[in-house]
Each structure stands twice: as C-alpha cells, then as structure tokens.
Design a protein around this motif. Structure first.
Motif, PDB file in Angstrom:
ATOM      1  N   UNK A 197       0.851  -1.191   0.000  1.00  0.00           N
ATOM      2  CA  UNK A 197       0.000   0.000   0.000  1.00  0.00           C
ATOM      3  C   UNK A 197       0.888   1.242   0.000  1.00  0.00           C
ATOM      4  N   UNK A 198       1.822   1.284   0.935  1.00  0.00           N
ATOM      5  CA  UNK A 198       2.931   2.225   0.854  1.00  0.00           C
ATOM      6  C   UNK A 198       4.054   1.447   0.188  1.00  0.00           C
ATOM      7  N   UNK A 199       4.858   2.130  -0.591  1.00  0.00           N
ATOM      8  CA  UNK A 199       5.997   1.493  -1.242  1.00  0.00           C
ATOM      9  C   UNK A 199       7.263   1.938  -0.527  1.00  0.00           C
ATOM     10  N   UNK A 200       8.159   0.995  -0.283  1.00  0.00           N
ATOM     11  CA  UNK A 200       9.450   1.367   0.295  1.00  0.00           C
ATOM     12  C   UNK A 200      10.445   1.475  -0.844  1.00  0.00           C
ATOM     13  N   UNK A 201      11.011   2.666  -0.996  1.00  0.00           N
ATOM     14  CA  UNK A 201      11.978   2.873  -2.064  1.00  0.00           C
ATOM     15  C   UNK A 201      13.185   3.625  -1.527  1.00  0.00           C
ATOM     16  N   UNK A 202      14.246   3.615  -2.286  1.00  0.00           N
ATOM     17  CA  UNK A 202      15.471   4.322  -1.926  1.00  0.00           C
ATOM     18  C   UNK A 202      15.477   5.683  -2.612  1.00  0.00           C
ATOM     19  N   UNK A 203      15.757   6.731  -1.829  1.00  0.00           N
ATOM     20  CA  UNK A 203      15.830   8.089  -2.362  1.00  0.00           C
ATOM     21  C   UNK A 203      17.075   8.778  -1.808  1.00  0.00           C
ATOM     22  N   UNK A 204      17.421   9.884  -2.410  1.00  0.00           N
ATOM     23  CA  UNK A 204      18.563  10.675  -1.962  1.00  0.00           C
ATOM     24  C   UNK A 204      18.072  11.726  -0.963  1.00  0.00           C
ATOM     25  N   UNK A 205      18.684  11.745   0.225  1.00  0.00           N
ATOM     26  CA  UNK A 205      18.294  12.650   1.301  1.00  0.00           C
ATOM     27  C   UNK A 205      19.427  13.638   1.559  1.00  0.00           C
ATOM     28  N   UNK A 206      19.065  14.900   1.781  1.00  0.00           N
ATOM     29  CA  UNK A 206      20.032  15.940   2.141  1.00  0.00           C
ATOM     30  C   UNK A 206      20.047  16.078   3.663  1.00  0.00           C
ATOM     31  N   UNK A 207      21.267  16.072   4.260  1.00  0.00           N
ATOM     32  CA  UNK A 207      21.400  16.358   5.677  1.00  0.00           C
ATOM     33  C   UNK A 207      22.808  16.853   5.955  1.00  0.00           C
TER      34      UNK A 207
END
Length: 139
Positions: free
Chosen positions: A80-90
């Motif tokens: 229902x929710x999809x788990x995906x890899x994304x680029x995060x800024x921190x």
C-alpha cells in the motif's frame, strides 16, 4: 545485524510512536527529501509523500536494522505504501535512505488536509504491536 537509514516524515518521525512500534528510543538526524511533496490521505488521515519536482519534504533520518524494517513494512502495509530508496540531504551531505511513498495516490496538500488524531494513531500502533508480539511469541 545490518543497519540502514530510513527517512521519516509522519508517524515514524514521532519519538513516542517510534518507541511504541519498535520498542526503543530513536536517534534522529534532520533531513530533507528534494523533489517530493507531503500529502494527507483524505480517507485515512495519514500522511504520504510522492514525487513533485521542485518541492522538498522536511523530515528525519533514523537508523533501523533488518528486523525493524520488516516490522515497519508491516505497519506501513507494503505494498500500500511502497518502500523505495531516495537521496536525502542532511548536514550539507547527501545519503541514500529508504522512505515509504505512495507515488500513485491522490491526496490533499498537508498544509490544508486534516490528519488522523494522535490518540487514534497511538491506539492503532498499540494494537499493531500487540499483534506483532503475539506472532513472535507463537512462532
């Protein structure tokens, strides 16, 4: 046990909810997810993110292990929710992290939508955690 980064922006970004779900206190780092927007599901009142060029979602990075990720996948009702890899800024850096998205969902901007109540979320999490604990006890 292998650990990975998870970007959180809703329920899991709340320390009380996180602790109830995973039975430990979270250690968060502030982060931003570029090219996504935050929405509210009008039926459930839960938040979700989906791609939106030029927008940014503020949230937190938290480290989770594989067992915790399995529990969170159940909580987030993957697929229902999809788990995906994304680029995060921190901290002026970029890092890949998992995030739960709903890329094809329709929602209301989080700036105007009404979210589910805190008490309702906590009740749902406690019921869910009891179910998980029963499964683990009887496994």
């Amino acid at each position: 046990m292998k650990k990975t980064q998870l970007f959180v922006y809703g329920t899991i970004a709340d320390p009380e909810f996180f602790e109830c779900l995973l039975k430990r206190k979270p250690i968060y780092k502030a982060g931003r997810m570029p090219n996504f927007s935050l929405f509210v599901n009008p039926e459930s009142g839960y938040l979700f993110v989906k791609p939106d060029q030029g927008s940014t979602v503020s949230g937190k990075l938290v480290e989770v292990n594989e067992e915790e990720l399995k529990i969170l996948d159940l909580w987030e009702d993957v697929p229902f929710y999809e788990r995906e890899t994304v680029l995060i800024e921190f901290d002026s850096a970029l890092e890949n992290a998992f995030v739960y998205t709903q890329n094809d969902a329709n929602g209301i901007s989080s700036e105007v939508g009404t979210t589910i109540s805190r008490k309702s979320i906590l009740d749902e999490i406690r019921s869910f955690r009891n179910w998980i604990d029963d499964l683990l006890l009887n496994a």
